[in-house]
Write a protein that holds these residues in place. Structure first.
Motif, PDB file in Angstrom:
ATOM      1  N   THR A   4       0.785  -1.205  -0.078  1.00  0.00           N
ATOM      2  CA  THR A   4      -0.159  -0.229  -0.155  1.00  0.00           C
ATOM      3  C   THR A   4       0.780   1.281  -0.033  1.00  0.00           C
ATOM      4  O   THR A   4       0.480   2.207  -0.591  1.00  0.00           O
ATOM      5  CB  THR A   4      -0.857   0.015   1.268  1.00  0.00           C
ATOM      6  OG1 THR A   4      -1.645  -1.111   1.327  1.00  0.00           O
ATOM      7  CG2 THR A   4      -1.848   1.188   1.170  1.00  0.00           C
ATOM      8  N   THR A 149      -4.042   2.896   5.053  1.00  0.00           N
ATOM      9  CA  THR A 149      -5.018   2.308   4.068  1.00  0.00           C
ATOM     10  C   THR A 149      -5.842   3.235   3.263  1.00  0.00           C
ATOM     11  O   THR A 149      -6.042   4.468   3.728  1.00  0.00           O
ATOM     12  CB  THR A 149      -6.058   1.701   5.087  1.00  0.00           C
ATOM     13  OG1 THR A 149      -7.170   0.920   4.167  1.00  0.00           O
ATOM     14  CG2 THR A 149      -6.696   2.400   5.999  1.00  0.00           C
ATOM     15  N   ASP A 150      -6.371   3.013   2.169  1.00  0.00           N
ATOM     16  CA  ASP A 150      -7.583   3.777   1.634  1.00  0.00           C
ATOM     17  C   ASP A 150      -8.774   3.642   2.269  1.00  0.00           C
ATOM     18  O   ASP A 150      -8.791   2.583   3.002  1.00  0.00           O
ATOM     19  CB  ASP A 150      -7.733   3.084   0.294  1.00  0.00           C
ATOM     20  CG  ASP A 150      -6.872   3.646  -0.945  1.00  0.00           C
ATOM     21  OD1 ASP A 150      -6.747   4.880  -0.911  1.00  0.00           O
ATOM     22  OD2 ASP A 150      -6.292   2.890  -1.598  1.00  0.00           O
ATOM     23  N   THR A 152     -12.606   3.049   2.905  1.00  0.00           N
ATOM     24  CA  THR A 152     -13.683   2.364   1.901  1.00  0.00           C
ATOM     25  C   THR A 152     -14.887   2.897   2.367  1.00  0.00           C
ATOM     26  O   THR A 152     -15.308   2.969   3.650  1.00  0.00           O
ATOM     27  CB  THR A 152     -13.816   0.705   2.637  1.00  0.00           C
ATOM     28  OG1 THR A 152     -12.612   0.056   2.130  1.00  0.00           O
ATOM     29  CG2 THR A 152     -14.937   0.071   1.738  1.00  0.00           C
ATOM     30  N   LEU A 165     -13.026  -4.882  -0.198  1.00  0.00           N
ATOM     31  CA  LEU A 165     -12.063  -4.027   0.476  1.00  0.00           C
ATOM     32  C   LEU A 165     -11.204  -3.541  -0.970  1.00  0.00           C
ATOM     33  O   LEU A 165     -11.246  -4.219  -2.108  1.00  0.00           O
ATOM     34  CB  LEU A 165     -11.080  -4.870   1.066  1.00  0.00           C
ATOM     35  CG  LEU A 165     -11.464  -5.605   2.376  1.00  0.00           C
ATOM     36  CD1 LEU A 165     -10.910  -6.384   3.250  1.00  0.00           C
ATOM     37  CD2 LEU A 165     -11.881  -4.358   3.434  1.00  0.00           C
ATOM     38  N   PHE A 172      -2.686  -5.250   3.255  1.00  0.00           N
ATOM     39  CA  PHE A 172      -2.595  -3.897   3.837  1.00  0.00           C
ATOM     40  C   PHE A 172      -1.389  -3.854   4.545  1.00  0.00           C
ATOM     41  O   PHE A 172      -0.730  -4.882   5.014  1.00  0.00           O
ATOM     42  CB  PHE A 172      -3.925  -4.108   4.800  1.00  0.00           C
ATOM     43  CG  PHE A 172      -5.094  -3.706   4.219  1.00  0.00           C
ATOM     44  CD1 PHE A 172      -5.740  -2.376   4.238  1.00  0.00           C
ATOM     45  CD2 PHE A 172      -6.046  -4.665   3.376  1.00  0.00           C
ATOM     46  CE1 PHE A 172      -6.886  -2.096   3.748  1.00  0.00           C
ATOM     47  CE2 PHE A 172      -7.100  -4.369   2.816  1.00  0.00           C
ATOM     48  CZ  PHE A 172      -7.473  -3.379   2.945  1.00  0.00           C
ATOM     49  N   PHE A 263      -6.623  -6.566  11.858  1.00  0.00           N
ATOM     50  CA  PHE A 263      -7.112  -5.757  10.738  1.00  0.00           C
ATOM     51  C   PHE A 263      -8.486  -5.244  10.943  1.00  0.00           C
ATOM     52  O   PHE A 263      -9.152  -4.343  10.671  1.00  0.00           O
ATOM     53  CB  PHE A 263      -7.274  -6.973   9.572  1.00  0.00           C
ATOM     54  CG  PHE A 263      -8.039  -6.231   8.259  1.00  0.00           C
ATOM     55  CD1 PHE A 263      -7.011  -5.486   7.517  1.00  0.00           C
ATOM     56  CD2 PHE A 263      -9.275  -6.597   8.043  1.00  0.00           C
ATOM     57  CE1 PHE A 263      -7.615  -4.914   6.453  1.00  0.00           C
ATOM     58  CE2 PHE A 263      -9.897  -6.283   6.705  1.00  0.00           C
ATOM     59  CZ  PHE A 263      -9.097  -5.201   5.902  1.00  0.00           C
ATOM     60  N   MET A 266      -8.167  -1.641  12.208  1.00  0.00           N
ATOM     61  CA  MET A 266      -7.824  -1.081  11.137  1.00  0.00           C
ATOM     62  C   MET A 266      -9.066  -0.471  10.247  1.00  0.00           C
ATOM     63  O   MET A 266      -9.393   0.544   9.811  1.00  0.00           O
ATOM     64  CB  MET A 266      -6.713  -1.542   9.947  1.00  0.00           C
ATOM     65  CG  MET A 266      -5.192  -1.570  10.484  1.00  0.00           C
ATOM     66  SD  MET A 266      -4.301  -2.028   9.161  1.00  0.00           S
ATOM     67  CE  MET A 266      -4.399  -0.889   7.954  1.00  0.00           C
ATOM     68  N   ALA A 270     -11.301   2.624   8.914  1.00  0.00           N
ATOM     69  CA  ALA A 270     -11.098   2.788   7.289  1.00  0.00           C
ATOM     70  C   ALA A 270     -12.342   2.908   6.529  1.00  0.00           C
ATOM     71  O   ALA A 270     -12.481   3.028   5.475  1.00  0.00           O
ATOM     72  CB  ALA A 270     -10.316   1.693   6.797  1.00  0.00           C
TER      73      ALA A 270
END
Length: 373
Positions: A4, A149-150, A152, A165, A172, A263, A266, A270
């Protein structure tokens, strides 16, 4: 540094004059606690989806509890009814503070000036360099994590089963002071030892959630039957703490359990309401997953105004000693041309301020946008 971080080469950070002044004069950057971001729905979205998902699939979950419980299914059902997955997830989010720095892919954007940089500045940042700089502040003793992270974008009517995702779970980026890439490290270990790594290929949030729920039920059974560290008479909080500490620090063939848990943390930072999809946001997240407050960096506080109301906001500051190397350009908000001072004189003041703080090589420009405010 890969994955990423290298895919997201450049990001724009829109900020107020006050925050810009602080970044340049202290070489530190603020990350705001996720519950206190400008969008108050940010931290609630993951809970909303999980609650909906467990209601829809409650019969399947009950069947899974009975199957995994086997000869101990009655005791396991009693424990699960007392400590279901949705309450476990709320317990985690109530005890682990997430801190966020927001970037966007869009440069010189009118909406971003309006929401976040009105009268302030846009910093064009090298993302790999910034993440490396922030990572240098991580202390191996407190076991904190930095992730990237982008965002979502979702809405509350969506079904987790239809939510994808931006990349596979294993791609990630998450690191600690000791390990520069947690997910890749665990995936490589499991592959090398011929253990199952299918969890790292997940991209569908519904499948990930099912994996997480099943993992939680297996942990309950292990702690009930094998480890004998939980009992039906324990309180939900005692059960949650035992499961969380077991899964967070688990190793060897079950290391993926830790990744699924990390995750989720995260992911909670996100997901964002799709009303803000135009922001094309990238988030840097910092968190310490420990349940022991002694391991945390103490929060600092400032006063924030939002929608005409003032409130006290918690944040942390992380050093960025090489920030001058990672700023490509600084753009002044369109509003600066309307300041009650000569805007060209103001531009020179900003340049001199940068020179005095050893940022003299950075290019400074006015926004090319025209505004009405």
């Amino acid at each position: 540094m890969d994955k990423t971080v290298t895919k997201l080469r450049r990001g724009q950070h829109y900020t107020s004059v006050e925050s810009f002044f602080s970044i340049i004069s202290t070489s530190k950057i603020r990350l705001t606690r996720s519950e206190f971001l400008n969008d108050p729905t940010d931290t609630r979205i993951s809970n909303i989806f999980i609650s909906k998902f467990t209601k829809i699939h409650r019969h399947d979950i009950a069947k899974t509890v009975r199957q995994i419980g086997g000869s101990q299914s009655q005791a396991l059902e009693e424990i699960y009814q007392k400590a279901p997955i949705e309450k476990y997830l709320r317990f985690i989010l109530n005890h682990v503070n997430m801190y966020v720095m927001a970037l966007t892919r869009d440069s010189d954007s009118i909406p971003m000036w309006n929401y976040y940089g009105r009268g302030g500045m846009e910093l064009s940042l090298d993302i790999p360099g910034l993440v490396a700089d922030l990572s240098s502040s991580l202390d191996a003793k407190n076991k904190a994590y930095i992730g990237l992270t982008d965002v979502t974008y979702v809405n509350e009517q969506m079904d987790l089963s239809n939510m994808e995702l931006p990349q596979r779970l294993g791609n990630f980026f998450l690191r600690t002071a000791k390990h520069p890439d947690i997910f890749s490290r665990h995936e490589s270990f499991l592959k090398n030892n011929h253990f199952d790594t299918s969890v790292f290929d997940l991209t569908n949030v519904g499948q990930y959630t099912t994996y997480f729920i099943t993992s939680y039920i297996y942990s309950l059974r292990f702690l009930l039957v094998s480890a004998q560290t939980i009992k039906p008479e324990m309180t939900p909080e005692e059960i949650f703490r035992t499961v969380y500490n077991n899964d967070l620090y688990i190793k060897e063939k079950y290391a993926w359990k830790s990744d699924v848990l990390l995750f989720f943390l995260m992911l909670s930072a996100a997901l964002k309401n799709d009303s803000y999809q135009f922001e094309r946001e990238i988030r840097i997240v910092y968190f310490n997953p420990s349940l022991n407050p002694e391991h945390f960096i103490p929060s600092k506080y400032d006063v924030k105004m939002l929608q005409g109301q003032q409130y006290i906001r918690p944040y942390i500051e992380l050093p960025i000693p090489k920030i001058a190397q990672n700023i490509h350009q600084i753009t002044l908000s369109p509003q600066t041309e309307n300041l009650p001072i000569d805007h060209q004189a103001y531009l020179e003041v900003i340049k001199d301020f940068l020179r005095q703080n050893d940022f003299e090589k950075i290019q400074v420009n006015f926004s090319k946008r025209k505004i009405r405010w």
